[in-house]
Design an enzyme around this catalytic site. Structure first.
Site: not given
Ligand code: CO8
Length: 247
Positions: A107, A127
């Site tokens: 976004e 999301e």
């Molecule tokens: N927030 C916090 N921590 C995260 C996030 C995140 N968005 N994404 C990844 N991490 C962390 C993981 O928990 C992990 O932490 P740890 O090493 O402590 O276990 C570390 O980063 C690495 O992540 P992965 O092990 O999953 O690494 P990969 O390389 O396998 O995958 C990805 C990377 C594809 C990015 C995967 O982590 C993923 O899918 N993350 C989530 C992505 C997602 O769903 N994003 C949307 C979030 S919601 C949002 O953005 C809403 C916006 C509007 C908000 C409105 C107000 C409320």
């Protein structure tokens, strides 16, 4: 600034998102830092990119656990204000994407004027897969770029697509193996263009408003008050390169 790094050149500013978590999640502090960096540099062409493994994987999901509805409302409201602010920054703002641009990270990129991505970057609004919905203007900006049905399909299924597919869909302007380098090149092109005309073009192409046709005519008139307009016409007629001064 705890969550971003800034590099300033004469007319260009690079903002690098750099969180402790290598996929650069966005918390409020990070968004406020981006806001402050842009607010205090209204004349700069901006490039936003991520250090580490990603542009940004979205809102900091860790913070969601403790978040009350009123906090979520505030986070989304303020996030939206900051995205609008970026979309209305007087000069062009370019997102240089590698790794991941997901959720709020995507976004943020959508609020920019141009998006440059690596072919293999992963972009999307997942999301819905977290039981929530985009909250930083993604539903609206996707609709503007893709139309109603395509954006509904994209968001409602939490699709994650590669940079190459995003380019085909028109969500990304350019693909590059080095997005920051290409963004710097394009920013360099902007830096010798007349800033007032660039600003008016941005106002007219970015703002959604029924009054825009009238405003186009008003601004078309107003641009003729500038020295840059005169320089542009004169240089063209004299077959010279224009030297724009921003006046
Ligand atoms: N927030 C916090 N921590 C995260 C996030 C995140 N968005 N994404 C990844 N991490 C962390 C993981 O928990 C992990 O932490 P740890 O090493 O402590 O276990 C570390 O980063 C690495 O992540 P992965 O092990 O999953 O690494 P990969 O390389 O396998 O995958 C990805 C990377 C594809 C990015 C995967 O982590 C993923 O899918 N993350 C989530 C992505 C997602 O769903 N994003 C949307 C979030 S919601 C949002 O953005 C809403 C916006 C509007 C908000 C409105 C107000 C409320």
């Amino acid at each position: 600034m705890n969550n971003i790094e800034i590099e300033k050149k004469e007319k260009i500013m690079n903002i690098w998102i750099k969180r402790e978590i290598p996929v650069n999640p966005l918390n409020m502090e990070t968004l406020e830092e981006i806001y402050e960096a842009i607010r205090s540099n209204p004349e700069k062409i901006i490039i936003i990119a991520g250090r580490n493994k990603a542009f940004s994987a979205g809102a900091d999901i860790k913070g969601f656990l403790e978040m009350k509805p009123s906090d979520a409302f505030h986070f989304s409201t303020r996030g939206n204000e900051i995205m609008h602010f970026i979309a209305q920054h007087p000069m062009p703002v370019i997102a240089a994407i590698h790794g991941y641009a997901l959720g709020g990270g995507f976004e943020l990129a959508l609020a920019c004027d141009l998006r440059i991505s690596t072919e293999d970057a992963v972009l999307g609004l997942p999301e819905v897969t977290l039981g929530i919905l985009p909250g930083f203007g993604g539903t609206q900006r996707m609709k503007e770029l893709l139309g109603e049905s395509m954006s509904f399909d994209f968001i409602s299924r939490g699709k994650r697509i590669k940079g190459s597919e995003a380019k085909e869909l028109g969500l990304v302007n350019y693909l590059s193996s080095n997005p920051v380098e290409l963004a710097s090149q394009i920013a360099g092109e902007y830096s010798v263009l007349p800033p007032i005309a660039l600003n008016y073009i941005k106002k007219l192409t970015r703002k959604r408003n029924d009054r825009l046709f009238e405003e186009e005519a008003e601004l078309f008139g107003k641009i003729f008050e500038t020295a840059d307009q005169k320089e542009g016409a004169k240089a063209f007629l004299e077959k010279k390169k224009p030297q724009f001064t921003g006046r």
